[in-house]
Design a protein around this motif. Structure first.
Motif, PDB file in Angstrom:
ATOM      1  N   MET A  15       5.025  10.541  20.366  1.00  0.00           N
ATOM      2  CA  MET A  15       3.944  11.138  19.609  1.00  0.00           C
ATOM      3  C   MET A  15       2.648  10.377  19.887  1.00  0.00           C
ATOM      4  SD  MET A  15       3.983  11.762  15.557  1.00  0.00           S
ATOM      5  CE  MET A  15       2.506  11.922  14.651  1.00  0.00           C
ATOM      6  N   GLN A  16       1.606  11.100  20.166  1.00  0.00           N
ATOM      7  CA  GLN A  16       0.323  10.494  20.500  1.00  0.00           C
ATOM      8  C   GLN A  16      -0.415  10.063  19.230  1.00  0.00           C
ATOM      9  OE1 GLN A  16      -2.338  13.179  22.428  1.00  0.00           O
ATOM     10  NE2 GLN A  16      -3.771  11.575  23.008  1.00  0.00           N
ATOM     11  N   ASN A  17      -0.982   8.863  19.263  1.00  0.00           N
ATOM     12  CA  ASN A  17      -1.767   8.362  18.142  1.00  0.00           C
ATOM     13  C   ASN A  17      -3.172   8.937  18.249  1.00  0.00           C
ATOM     14  OD1 ASN A  17      -3.062   6.962  16.132  1.00  0.00           O
ATOM     15  ND2 ASN A  17      -2.456   4.945  16.846  1.00  0.00           N
ATOM     16  N   ARG A  18      -3.582   9.741  17.270  1.00  0.00           N
ATOM     17  CA  ARG A  18      -4.881  10.395  17.302  1.00  0.00           C
ATOM     18  C   ARG A  18      -5.925   9.654  16.479  1.00  0.00           C
ATOM     19  NH1 ARG A  18      -3.832  16.176  15.210  1.00  0.00           N
ATOM     20  NH2 ARG A  18      -3.065  14.878  13.538  1.00  0.00           N
ATOM     21  N   ARG A  19      -5.604   8.486  15.979  1.00  0.00           N
ATOM     22  CA  ARG A  19      -6.540   7.729  15.136  1.00  0.00           C
ATOM     23  C   ARG A  19      -7.776   7.324  15.916  1.00  0.00           C
ATOM     24  NH1 ARG A  19      -3.847   7.114  10.761  1.00  0.00           N
ATOM     25  NH2 ARG A  19      -1.828   6.174  10.694  1.00  0.00           N
ATOM     26  N   GLN A  20      -8.923   7.500  15.276  1.00  0.00           N
ATOM     27  CA  GLN A  20     -10.179   7.054  15.859  1.00  0.00           C
ATOM     28  C   GLN A  20     -10.615   5.729  15.257  1.00  0.00           C
ATOM     29  OE1 GLN A  20     -12.729  10.396  15.008  1.00  0.00           O
ATOM     30  NE2 GLN A  20     -12.488  11.165  17.078  1.00  0.00           N
ATOM     31  N   PHE A  21     -10.035   5.359  14.112  1.00  0.00           N
ATOM     32  CA  PHE A  21     -10.439   4.155  13.399  1.00  0.00           C
ATOM     33  C   PHE A  21      -9.246   3.224  13.255  1.00  0.00           C
ATOM     34  CE2 PHE A  21     -13.329   7.488  12.195  1.00  0.00           C
ATOM     35  CZ  PHE A  21     -14.566   6.861  12.280  1.00  0.00           C
ATOM     36  N   SER A  22      -9.446   1.956  13.558  1.00  0.00           N
ATOM     37  CA  SER A  22      -8.374   0.967  13.473  1.00  0.00           C
ATOM     38  C   SER A  22      -8.041   0.685  12.026  1.00  0.00           C
ATOM     39  CB  SER A  22      -8.807  -0.342  14.138  1.00  0.00           C
ATOM     40  OG  SER A  22      -9.078  -0.129  15.490  1.00  0.00           O
ATOM     41  N   ARG A  23      -6.757   0.655  11.747  1.00  0.00           N
ATOM     42  CA  ARG A  23      -6.293   0.297  10.412  1.00  0.00           C
ATOM     43  C   ARG A  23      -5.848  -1.151  10.425  1.00  0.00           C
ATOM     44  NH1 ARG A  23      -4.204   4.459   6.697  1.00  0.00           N
ATOM     45  NH2 ARG A  23      -5.190   6.379   7.355  1.00  0.00           N
ATOM     46  N   VAL A  24      -6.109  -1.829   9.334  1.00  0.00           N
ATOM     47  CA  VAL A  24      -5.629  -3.195   9.188  1.00  0.00           C
ATOM     48  C   VAL A  24      -4.671  -3.232   8.006  1.00  0.00           C
ATOM     49  CG1 VAL A  24      -7.618  -4.299  10.260  1.00  0.00           C
ATOM     50  CG2 VAL A  24      -7.635  -3.922   7.821  1.00  0.00           C
ATOM     51  N   LEU A  25      -3.590  -3.957   8.178  1.00  0.00           N
ATOM     52  CA  LEU A  25      -2.652  -4.126   7.079  1.00  0.00           C
ATOM     53  C   LEU A  25      -3.324  -4.958   6.010  1.00  0.00           C
ATOM     54  CD1 LEU A  25       0.617  -4.914   9.047  1.00  0.00           C
ATOM     55  CD2 LEU A  25      -0.069  -2.731   8.026  1.00  0.00           C
ATOM     56  N   PHE A  26      -3.320  -4.446   4.804  1.00  0.00           N
ATOM     57  CA  PHE A  26      -3.976  -5.152   3.714  1.00  0.00           C
ATOM     58  C   PHE A  26      -3.321  -4.703   2.425  1.00  0.00           C
ATOM     59  CE2 PHE A  26      -7.363  -6.077   0.652  1.00  0.00           C
ATOM     60  CZ  PHE A  26      -7.659  -7.380   1.019  1.00  0.00           C
ATOM     61  N   SER A  27      -2.487  -5.540   1.873  1.00  0.00           N
ATOM     62  CA  SER A  27      -1.737  -5.190   0.676  1.00  0.00           C
ATOM     63  C   SER A  27      -2.370  -5.822  -0.554  1.00  0.00           C
ATOM     64  CB  SER A  27      -0.289  -5.664   0.816  1.00  0.00           C
ATOM     65  OG  SER A  27       0.447  -5.305  -0.326  1.00  0.00           O
ATOM     66  N   THR A  28      -2.751  -4.976  -1.494  1.00  0.00           N
ATOM     67  CA  THR A  28      -3.313  -5.434  -2.761  1.00  0.00           C
ATOM     68  C   THR A  28      -3.146  -4.333  -3.794  1.00  0.00           C
ATOM     69  OG1 THR A  28      -5.219  -6.527  -3.779  1.00  0.00           O
ATOM     70  CG2 THR A  28      -5.696  -4.654  -2.365  1.00  0.00           C
ATOM     71  N   ASP A  29      -3.235  -4.705  -5.064  1.00  0.00           N
ATOM     72  CA  ASP A  29      -3.180  -3.705  -6.131  1.00  0.00           C
ATOM     73  C   ASP A  29      -4.413  -2.818  -6.056  1.00  0.00           C
ATOM     74  OD1 ASP A  29      -0.782  -4.704  -7.154  1.00  0.00           O
ATOM     75  OD2 ASP A  29      -1.809  -6.097  -8.491  1.00  0.00           O
ATOM     76  N   ALA A  30      -4.223  -1.548  -6.402  1.00  0.00           N
ATOM     77  CA  ALA A  30      -5.322  -0.587  -6.375  1.00  0.00           C
ATOM     78  C   ALA A  30      -5.098   0.456  -7.462  1.00  0.00           C
ATOM     79  CB  ALA A  30      -5.393   0.074  -4.997  1.00  0.00           C
ATOM     80  N   GLN A  31      -6.094   1.284  -7.640  1.00  0.00           N
ATOM     81  CA  GLN A  31      -5.980   2.423  -8.545  1.00  0.00           C
ATOM     82  C   GLN A  31      -6.504   3.651  -7.812  1.00  0.00           C
ATOM     83  OE1 GLN A  31      -8.240  -0.142  -9.941  1.00  0.00           O
ATOM     84  NE2 GLN A  31      -6.378  -1.235 -10.440  1.00  0.00           N
ATOM     85  N   VAL A  32      -5.818   4.758  -8.027  1.00  0.00           N
ATOM     86  CA  VAL A  32      -6.318   6.034  -7.549  1.00  0.00           C
ATOM     87  C   VAL A  32      -6.641   6.849  -8.799  1.00  0.00           C
ATOM     88  CG1 VAL A  32      -4.032   7.090  -7.272  1.00  0.00           C
ATOM     89  CG2 VAL A  32      -5.952   7.966  -5.967  1.00  0.00           C
ATOM     90  N   ILE A  33      -7.837   7.419  -8.821  1.00  0.00           N
ATOM     91  CA  ILE A  33      -8.310   8.176  -9.977  1.00  0.00           C
ATOM     92  C   ILE A  33      -8.346   9.645  -9.582  1.00  0.00           C
ATOM     93  CG2 ILE A  33     -10.200   8.519 -11.614  1.00  0.00           C
ATOM     94  CD1 ILE A  33     -11.001   5.547 -10.860  1.00  0.00           C
ATOM     95  N   PHE A  34      -7.621  10.442 -10.348  1.00  0.00           N
ATOM     96  CA  PHE A  34      -7.516  11.867 -10.077  1.00  0.00           C
ATOM     97  C   PHE A  34      -7.561  12.603 -11.403  1.00  0.00           C
ATOM     98  CE2 PHE A  34      -4.753  15.632  -9.489  1.00  0.00           C
ATOM     99  CZ  PHE A  34      -5.506  16.291  -8.525  1.00  0.00           C
ATOM    100  N   ASN A  35      -8.466  13.567 -11.534  1.00  0.00           N
ATOM    101  CA  ASN A  35      -8.621  14.334 -12.784  1.00  0.00           C
ATOM    102  C   ASN A  35      -8.794  13.422 -13.998  1.00  0.00           C
ATOM    103  OD1 ASN A  35      -8.548  16.800 -11.529  1.00  0.00           O
ATOM    104  ND2 ASN A  35      -6.372  17.126 -11.893  1.00  0.00           N
ATOM    105  N   ASP A  36      -9.645  12.426 -13.867  1.00  0.00           N
ATOM    106  CA  ASP A  36      -9.972  11.492 -14.956  1.00  0.00           C
ATOM    107  C   ASP A  36      -8.794  10.636 -15.425  1.00  0.00           C
ATOM    108  OD1 ASP A  36     -12.680  12.218 -15.020  1.00  0.00           O
ATOM    109  OD2 ASP A  36     -12.228  13.941 -16.306  1.00  0.00           O
ATOM    110  N   HIS A  37      -7.744  10.543 -14.646  1.00  0.00           N
ATOM    111  CA  HIS A  37      -6.597   9.675 -14.957  1.00  0.00           C
ATOM    112  C   HIS A  37      -6.478   8.617 -13.865  1.00  0.00           C
ATOM    113  CE1 HIS A  37      -5.237  12.207 -18.221  1.00  0.00           C
ATOM    114  NE2 HIS A  37      -5.248  13.264 -17.421  1.00  0.00           N
ATOM    115  N   GLN A  38      -6.213   7.374 -14.281  1.00  0.00           N
ATOM    116  CA  GLN A  38      -6.019   6.283 -13.326  1.00  0.00           C
ATOM    117  C   GLN A  38      -4.529   6.071 -13.095  1.00  0.00           C
ATOM    118  OE1 GLN A  38      -7.965   2.566 -13.955  1.00  0.00           O
ATOM    119  NE2 GLN A  38      -9.846   3.516 -14.679  1.00  0.00           N
ATOM    120  N   TYR A  39      -4.170   5.945 -11.830  1.00  0.00           N
ATOM    121  CA  TYR A  39      -2.785   5.698 -11.464  1.00  0.00           C
ATOM    122  C   TYR A  39      -2.712   4.406 -10.660  1.00  0.00           C
ATOM    123  CZ  TYR A  39      -2.470  10.621 -12.678  1.00  0.00           C
ATOM    124  OH  TYR A  39      -2.550  11.817 -13.340  1.00  0.00           O
ATOM    125  N   PRO A  40      -1.895   3.449 -11.081  1.00  0.00           N
ATOM    126  CA  PRO A  40      -1.770   2.209 -10.316  1.00  0.00           C
ATOM    127  C   PRO A  40      -0.991   2.466  -9.018  1.00  0.00           C
ATOM    128  CG  PRO A  40      -0.219   2.209 -12.131  1.00  0.00           C
ATOM    129  CD  PRO A  40      -1.046   3.454 -12.268  1.00  0.00           C
TER     130      PRO A  40
END
Length: 122
Positions: A1-26
């Motif tokens: 499978m060909q990698n179509r990424r144009q931007f390099s990703r770096v591994l970076f593990s940390t806590d985060a929150q995703v906010i969707f419809n005014d609700h925060q999800y850890p």
């Protein structure tokens, strides 16, 4: 499978929150690029692809918050892929520095920044 990424990703593990419809999800940030991120899937987060959300995380040992408006690109069993469609100037500055420190290739980073700037002007 060909990698179509144009931007390099770096591994970076940390806590985060995703906010969707005014609700925060850890969640956990797994990797990040100038154009998106990969996070762990949290059971309570119910969304579809192409949904808008906000991703927020604090850089470890600091009070620096990176916040980006994202679109859910794909949802897998264990993770969610997010594409950044807006990020403020402070967040992109810190994100650039984070990637710069982890990428160790200044030329590649500058090429990716030029592509990102070109994408936003179209």
């Amino acid at each position: 499978m060909q990698n179509r990424r144009q931007f390099s990703r770096v591994l970076f593990s940390t806590d985060a929150q995703v906010i969707f419809n005014d609700h925060q999800y850890p969640c956990k940030l797994l990797d990040v690029s100038l154009h998106g991120a990969l996070i762990t899937k949290c059971d309570a987060f119910i969304s579809n692809t192409n949904s808008n959300a906000i991703l927020r995380f604090i850089l470890p040992q600091s009070e620096i918050e990176i916040k980006m408006e994202v679109v859910v690109c794909h949802i897998e069993a264990d993770h969610i892929g997010l594409k950044c469609h807006h990020i403020d100037i402070d967040s992109i500055t810190y994100l650039k520095r984070l990637i710069e420190l982890n990428l160790a290739d200044d030329e590649l980073l500058h090429r990716e920044l030029a592509m990102l700037i070109h994408d936003t002007q179209e």
